[in-house]
Design an enzyme around this catalytic site. Structure first.
Site, short mmCIF file in Angstrom:
data_model
loop_
_atom_site.label_atom_id
_atom_site.label_comp_id
_atom_site.label_asym_id
_atom_site.label_seq_id
_atom_site.Cartn_x
_atom_site.Cartn_y
_atom_site.Cartn_z
CE LYS A 136 -4.01 -1.97 2.71
NZ LYS A 136 -4.84 -1.65 1.61
NE ARG A 160 -10.76 -10.08 -1.41
CZ ARG A 160 -11.11 -8.96 -2.44
NH1 ARG A 160 -11.17 -9.29 -3.91
NH2 ARG A 160 -11.26 -7.90 -2.16
N1 BES Z 1 -8.07 -3.66 4.51
C1 BES Z 1 -8.14 -3.50 3.06
C2 BES Z 1 -9.27 -2.55 3.05
C3 BES Z 1 -9.38 -1.46 3.53
C4 BES Z 1 -9.09 -0.13 2.91
C5 BES Z 1 -10.21 -1.35 4.71
C6 BES Z 1 -9.32 1.10 3.71
C7 BES Z 1 -10.24 -0.06 5.60
C8 BES Z 1 -9.90 1.11 4.95
C9 BES Z 1 -8.21 -4.77 2.29
O1 BES Z 1 -7.64 -5.46 2.82
C10 BES Z 1 -7.58 -4.19 0.85
O2 BES Z 1 -6.61 -4.01 0.96
N2 BES Z 1 -8.69 -4.35 0.04
C11 BES Z 1 -8.07 -3.57 -1.41
C12 BES Z 1 -8.79 -5.05 -2.31
C13 BES Z 1 -8.31 -4.72 -3.70
C14 BES Z 1 -6.95 -5.20 -3.56
C15 BES Z 1 -8.98 -5.69 -4.50
C16 BES Z 1 -8.99 -2.53 -1.56
O3 BES Z 1 -10.08 -2.34 -1.24
O4 BES Z 1 -8.44 -1.80 -2.11
MN MN Z 2 -5.47 -5.48 2.08
#
Ligand code: BES
Ligand code: MN
Ligand code: ZN
Length: 497
Positions: free
Chosen positions: A275, A349
């Site tokens: 990230k 997931r």
């Molecule tokens: N934990 C994150 C989602 C999230 C983002 C929660 C911001 C709270 C605040 C999750 O693991 C994630 O990174 N999801 C990705 C999925 C994508 C790679 C398909 C997302 O939402 O960008």
């Molecule tokens: Mn994630």
């Protein structure tokens, strides 16, 4: 903060909190104080904007001889709209005002308001609940806080006809508040304090409430074949844990439990699909689904719910390192299904896939609700007003929707379908963990999880938008909101009997 309920009596000193409906409709107590002070309360209202709307506050000092030294009016709004949530917010607002005034205690007069259908006992107990929820602070790392910045209120006493009824409702709500506080603590704690092992340790404390707690370590999970969860964990120096909490409160054996499953990613860097740095600190609360499950178990056990409930948390840290899984890796889940991990940041997931499979194999639950901070996409769709609800069962979806409205933790149903499901078909494995396009991101995550649900009613709550707040609310200071505890407690209560 101590809370007490007693039959109504006008205090002889100190601060009296009295209720007021919209259009300056004073409660009987407020009216009697107004009369005893020669109309001072009425004059104070007339020279202010105070109308008695929900969460309005007006402080009036009283002359000697009236009894209390001052009265704090709190608005409840329109009589027809006064319900549990309005009462809770009023309680929270009162707590804030009393602390700002630097008071150590106060007496709240909860008396017969015409046209309000919520009984006085319930009104008092719900106000107490709101005040207690508002009293939460996460200040254990503040070593230099000035004394006058600290809350002062130690005791809130409610005067209400039929105090016994209020006490009974409060006894239950107090336990729910314990659960909410536990969740807020777990979610607020930074990731150097709460990681899989320490999260498991904190869960072990639930044994004091009669919850059975079993912790699976990495070796046991390897033996069970949890390749999806373990793939996420393998880049971290912190070993993973599967936390299993069982509450058997239903009379008679053999009643299939309600299963609550939580995403417990104690920190989500994204892994090798790293990230960006800005805002990454928010990912300490990527275990808020797990936090809600733990707090709900505490609430359910604390109030001795007559239900069988199992809470399962998949706890891992998602880190990039030389041992981390790579984009393109193919893992085998406990279910036997294989997954192409195209994005290591779609890790929640993967954790839930094995946690849910394990839960079904072990407990044969009558229904499953999972909670996960799964996608940024749900935040874009629903903001912080509603959690995303995905369900394979209309009755469960409706129960959760009604429960959410009742407790103020709302959910909004989102779609699932075969067409969405096909988006995660993969070239080299049974499925991939992302669709590879930005559309329908929250649904794609839900479809993935759904592939690990056998023939059982299941709901997935994507709580990414609701578990953390950047601003204070009447019953929750900013930070972890404790979302999910009241909702899950209500769901269990609806199924008790
Ligand atoms: N934990 C994150 C989602 C999230 C983002 C929660 C911001 C709270 C605040 C999750 O693991 C994630 O990174 N999801 C990705 C999925 C994508 C790679 C398909 C997302 O939402 O960008
Ligand atoms: Mn994630
Ligand atoms: Zn995550």
């Amino acid at each position: 903060m101590k809370v007490a309920f007693a039959e109504p009596a006008l205090p002889k000193s100190g601060t009296l909190v009295a209720l007021c409906l919209e259009d300056r409709q004073l409660s009987p107590t407020a009216r009697s104080v107004d009369e005893a002070s020669g109309g001072l309360v009425g004059r104070a209202m007339a020279s202010s904007r105070f109308q008695g709307k929900a969460n309005e506050i007006l402080a009036v000092a009283l002359p000697a001889g009236v009894g209390p030294d001052g009265v704090l009016l709190v608005g409840l709004g329109k009589a027809a709209k006064v319900d549990e949530l309005v009462a809770q917010a009023a309680g929270g607002t009162v707590l804030g005002a009393l602390n700002r005034a630097g008071l150590a205690e106060a007496a709240v007069a909860v008396d017969g308001l015409a046209e309000v259908t919520l009984a006085a006992g319930a009104l008092a107990a719900e106000m107490a609940f709101g005040a207690r929820l508002a009293s939460y602070r996460f200040d254990r790392y503040k070593t230099k806080e000035k004394k006058d910045a600290k809350p002062t209120l130690k005791k809130l006493s409610f005067g209400v006809a039929g105090a016994a009824a209020a006490k009974k409702i409060w006894a239950r709500l107090d336990k729910v508040a314990d659960g909410v506080f536990l969740t807020r603590d777990l979610v607020n704690e930074p990731a150097n304090v709460i990681y899989p092992e320490t999260l498991a340790d904190r869960c072990k404390a639930l044994t004091d409430l009669g919850v059975e707690v079993e912790i699976l370590d990495e070796r046991q999970m390897t033996k069970l074949g949890m390749g999806a969860l373990l793939g996420v964990s393998q880049g971290s120096a912190r070993p993973p844990r599967m936390i299993v909490m069982t509450w058997n409160g239903a009379s008679g054996d053999g009643k299939d439990p309600i299963a609550l499953v939580g995403k417990g990613v104690t920190f989500d860097t994204g892994g090798i699909s790293l990230k960006p740095g800005a805002g990454m600190w928010d990912m300490k609360w990527d275990m808020a689904g797990a936090g809600a499950v733990v707090g709900a178990m505490a609430a359910i056990a604390g109030r001795k719910a007559k239900a069988n409930v199992v809470g399962v948390v998949g706890a891992v840290e998602n880190m990039p390192s030389g041992s981390a899984q790579r984009p393109g890796d193919i893992v085998r889940s406990m279910s036997g299904q294989t997954i192409e991990v195209l994005n290591t940041d779609a890790e929640g997931r993967l954790v839930l896939a094995d946690a849910i499979w394990y839960t079904q194999q072990t407990f044969k639950p009558k229904l499953i609700v999972d909670l996960a901070t799964l996608t940024g996409a749900i935040m874009i769709a629903l903001g912080s007003e509603n959690a995303g609800l995905f369900a394979n069962d209309d009755a469960l979806a409706e129960t959760l929707t009604a429960a959410g409205k009742k407790v103020g933790e709302k959910v909004w149903r989102m779609p699932l379908s075969d067409a969405y499901d096909r988006m995660i078909d993969a070239d080299q494995a049974d499925m991939k963990n992302i669709a590879g396009e930005r559309f329908a991101g929250a649904t794609v995550g839900a479809q993935f999880i759904g592939r690990f649900v056998k023939d059982v009613p299941w709901a997935h709550l994507d709580v990414a938008g609701v578990v953390w707040s950047g601003k204070d609310a009447p019953t929750a200071p900013k930070g972890a909101t404790g979302y999910g505890v009241r909702l899950l407690d209500r769901l269990v209560a609806d199924m008790e009997g």
